[in-house]
Design a protein around this motif. Sequence first.
Motif, PDB file in Angstrom:
ATOM      1  N   UNK A 198      33.360  50.443  20.513  1.00 46.67           N
ATOM      2  CA  UNK A 198      32.107  51.549  20.910  1.00 46.67           C
ATOM      3  C   UNK A 198      31.716  51.331  22.243  1.00 46.67           C
ATOM      4  N   UNK A 199      31.386  49.419  21.868  1.00 47.03           N
ATOM      5  CA  UNK A 199      31.394  48.916  23.472  1.00 47.03           C
ATOM      6  C   UNK A 199      32.197  47.816  23.719  1.00 47.03           C
ATOM      7  N   UNK A 200      33.838  47.710  23.252  1.00 45.67           N
ATOM      8  CA  UNK A 200      34.653  46.974  23.747  1.00 45.67           C
ATOM      9  C   UNK A 200      35.603  47.226  23.221  1.00 45.67           C
ATOM     10  N   UNK A 201      36.669  46.557  24.019  1.00 45.70           N
ATOM     11  CA  UNK A 201      38.179  46.952  24.222  1.00 45.70           C
ATOM     12  C   UNK A 201      39.392  45.615  24.372  1.00 45.70           C
ATOM     13  N   UNK A 202      40.568  45.693  24.614  1.00 42.79           N
ATOM     14  CA  UNK A 202      41.157  44.385  25.208  1.00 42.79           C
ATOM     15  C   UNK A 202      42.060  45.443  25.727  1.00 42.79           C
ATOM     16  N   UNK A 203      42.451  45.029  26.953  1.00 40.12           N
ATOM     17  CA  UNK A 203      44.076  45.412  27.655  1.00 40.12           C
ATOM     18  C   UNK A 203      44.724  44.119  27.702  1.00 40.12           C
ATOM     19  N   UNK A 204      45.580  44.168  27.134  1.00 41.36           N
ATOM     20  CA  UNK A 204      46.676  43.039  27.955  1.00 41.36           C
ATOM     21  C   UNK A 204      47.983  43.599  28.365  1.00 41.36           C
ATOM     22  N   UNK A 205      49.140  43.382  29.660  1.00 41.59           N
ATOM     23  CA  UNK A 205      49.862  43.508  30.137  1.00 41.59           C
ATOM     24  C   UNK A 205      50.505  42.236  29.597  1.00 41.59           C
ATOM     25  N   UNK A 206      52.511  42.554  29.168  1.00 38.86           N
ATOM     26  CA  UNK A 206      53.064  41.658  29.090  1.00 38.86           C
ATOM     27  C   UNK A 206      54.528  41.884  30.183  1.00 38.86           C
ATOM     28  N   UNK A 207      55.458  41.195  30.060  1.00 38.38           N
ATOM     29  CA  UNK A 207      56.761  41.149  30.082  1.00 38.38           C
ATOM     30  C   UNK A 207      58.253  40.613  30.073  1.00 38.38           C
ATOM     31  N   UNK A 208      58.565  41.288  29.456  1.00 41.34           N
ATOM     32  CA  UNK A 208      60.005  40.676  28.697  1.00 41.34           C
ATOM     33  C   UNK A 208      61.202  40.820  30.099  1.00 41.34           C
ATOM     34  N   UNK A 209      61.788  39.506  30.578  1.00 48.07           N
ATOM     35  CA  UNK A 209      62.994  39.623  30.862  1.00 48.07           C
ATOM     36  C   UNK A 209      64.496  39.614  30.226  1.00 48.07           C
ATOM     37  N   UNK A 210      64.334  39.821  28.684  1.00 47.83           N
ATOM     38  CA  UNK A 210      65.090  40.116  27.998  1.00 47.83           C
ATOM     39  C   UNK A 210      65.549  41.284  27.142  1.00 47.83           C
ATOM     40  N   UNK A 211      64.952  42.326  27.963  1.00 48.93           N
ATOM     41  CA  UNK A 211      65.079  43.474  27.047  1.00 48.93           C
ATOM     42  C   UNK A 211      64.176  43.837  26.024  1.00 48.93           C
ATOM     43  N   UNK A 212      62.815  43.159  26.052  1.00 49.65           N
ATOM     44  CA  UNK A 212      62.011  42.962  24.792  1.00 49.65           C
ATOM     45  C   UNK A 212      61.902  42.207  23.420  1.00 49.65           C
ATOM     46  N   UNK A 213      63.054  41.303  23.675  1.00 44.41           N
ATOM     47  CA  UNK A 213      63.149  40.284  22.540  1.00 44.41           C
ATOM     48  C   UNK A 213      62.037  38.857  22.473  1.00 44.41           C
ATOM     49  N   UNK A 214      61.527  38.973  23.908  1.00 45.40           N
ATOM     50  CA  UNK A 214      60.337  37.877  23.936  1.00 45.40           C
ATOM     51  C   UNK A 214      60.059  38.446  25.190  1.00 45.40           C
ATOM     52  N   UNK A 215      58.688  38.183  24.482  1.00 41.48           N
ATOM     53  CA  UNK A 215      57.576  38.717  25.847  1.00 41.48           C
ATOM     54  C   UNK A 215      56.827  37.633  26.173  1.00 41.48           C
ATOM     55  N   UNK A 216      55.777  37.657  27.803  1.00 42.59           N
ATOM     56  CA  UNK A 216      55.001  37.104  27.654  1.00 42.59           C
ATOM     57  C   UNK A 216      53.895  38.028  28.608  1.00 42.59           C
ATOM     58  N   UNK A 217      52.632  37.741  27.594  1.00 47.35           N
ATOM     59  CA  UNK A 217      51.803  38.059  28.379  1.00 47.35           C
ATOM     60  C   UNK A 217      50.888  37.673  29.182  1.00 47.35           C
ATOM     61  N   UNK A 218      50.547  38.291  30.968  1.00 46.94           N
ATOM     62  CA  UNK A 218      50.364  37.639  31.308  1.00 46.94           C
ATOM     63  C   UNK A 218      48.491  38.194  32.293  1.00 46.94           C
ATOM     64  N   UNK A 219      48.501  39.169  31.849  1.00 47.33           N
ATOM     65  CA  UNK A 219      46.972  39.881  31.995  1.00 47.33           C
ATOM     66  C   UNK A 219      46.383  39.990  31.599  1.00 47.33           C
ATOM     67  N   UNK A 220      44.551  39.472  30.755  1.00 45.29           N
ATOM     68  CA  UNK A 220      44.166  40.142  29.950  1.00 45.29           C
ATOM     69  C   UNK A 220      42.981  40.276  30.362  1.00 45.29           C
ATOM     70  N   UNK A 221      43.014  42.182  29.436  1.00 45.29           N
ATOM     71  CA  UNK A 221      41.299  42.317  30.538  1.00 45.29           C
ATOM     72  C   UNK A 221      40.187  42.347  29.397  1.00 45.29           C
ATOM     73  N   UNK A 222      39.208  42.328  29.249  1.00 40.72           N
ATOM     74  CA  UNK A 222      37.897  42.460  28.674  1.00 40.72           C
ATOM     75  C   UNK A 222      37.202  43.225  29.003  1.00 40.72           C
ATOM     76  N   UNK A 223      36.872  44.544  27.964  1.00 31.00           N
ATOM     77  CA  UNK A 223      36.707  45.448  28.834  1.00 31.00           C
ATOM     78  C   UNK A 223      34.839  45.322  27.290  1.00 31.00           C
ATOM     79  N   UNK A 224      33.540  45.526  28.682  1.00 32.33           N
ATOM     80  CA  UNK A 224      32.009  45.910  28.123  1.00 32.33           C
ATOM     81  C   UNK A 224      31.685  46.416  28.311  1.00 32.33           C
ATOM     82  N   UNK A 225      30.726  47.329  27.392  1.00 34.83           N
ATOM     83  CA  UNK A 225      30.858  48.810  28.373  1.00 34.83           C
ATOM     84  C   UNK A 225      29.169  48.656  28.957  1.00 34.83           C
ATOM     85  N   UNK A 226      28.729  49.453  29.875  1.00 28.74           N
ATOM     86  CA  UNK A 226      27.595  48.934  30.604  1.00 28.74           C
ATOM     87  C   UNK A 226      26.851  50.144  30.079  1.00 28.74           C
ATOM     88  N   UNK A 227      25.235  50.107  29.949  1.00 28.66           N
ATOM     89  CA  UNK A 227      24.824  50.881  29.726  1.00 28.66           C
ATOM     90  C   UNK A 227      23.931  50.986  30.084  1.00 28.66           C
TER      91      UNK A 227
END
Length: 163
Positions: free
Chosen positions: A134-163
């Motif tokens: 209810x008060x938090x979530x996480x988002x990640x972005x990842x890129x794959x140079x090989x069609x999805x066989x391997x992934x590199x996470x390059x951005x992580x966002x931690x969300x905290x709700x503002x009350x």
Amino acid sequence: MQSAPNLTHLHDFDFLVGDWHVQHRQLKARLAGSHEWVEFDGTCSMHKLMNGYSNVDDNVINKPSGSYKGVGLRSYDPVSGQWAIWWLDSREPFADLDPPVKGNFVNGVGTFYANDTLNGKPIRVRFTWSHITADSAQWEQAYSPDGGQTWETNWVMHFTRVR
């Protein structure tokens, strides 16, 4: 006869409605063997549109190199049961939008994919939403140079709700 709409995933993003503080962690260089992360904060405010079939979030991103704004736009397809997500960046407001990532949530984790390019080379893009409460979530972005066989996470966002 037209089939009934698939509304199974229509409410996938309801958790994100409201105002959030966001802690960002981003790789300094993508798909370049970098292990150096940059951390910064920001805000996000999300609202539903079109009776919940779309939503938009307004983001402030306070990178050390300077702040900018971005808009996340999501639209639900009741035929496929998938969401499409686009990003509009205030640093390039007249640039073409990137191809949307598409997907939905399964067992509390949202996974969304697209084909794109990075430095002129084809890549696969993945967005993942997880750790949702209810008060938090996480988002990640990842890129794959090989069609999805391997992934590199390059951005992580931690969300905290503002009350």
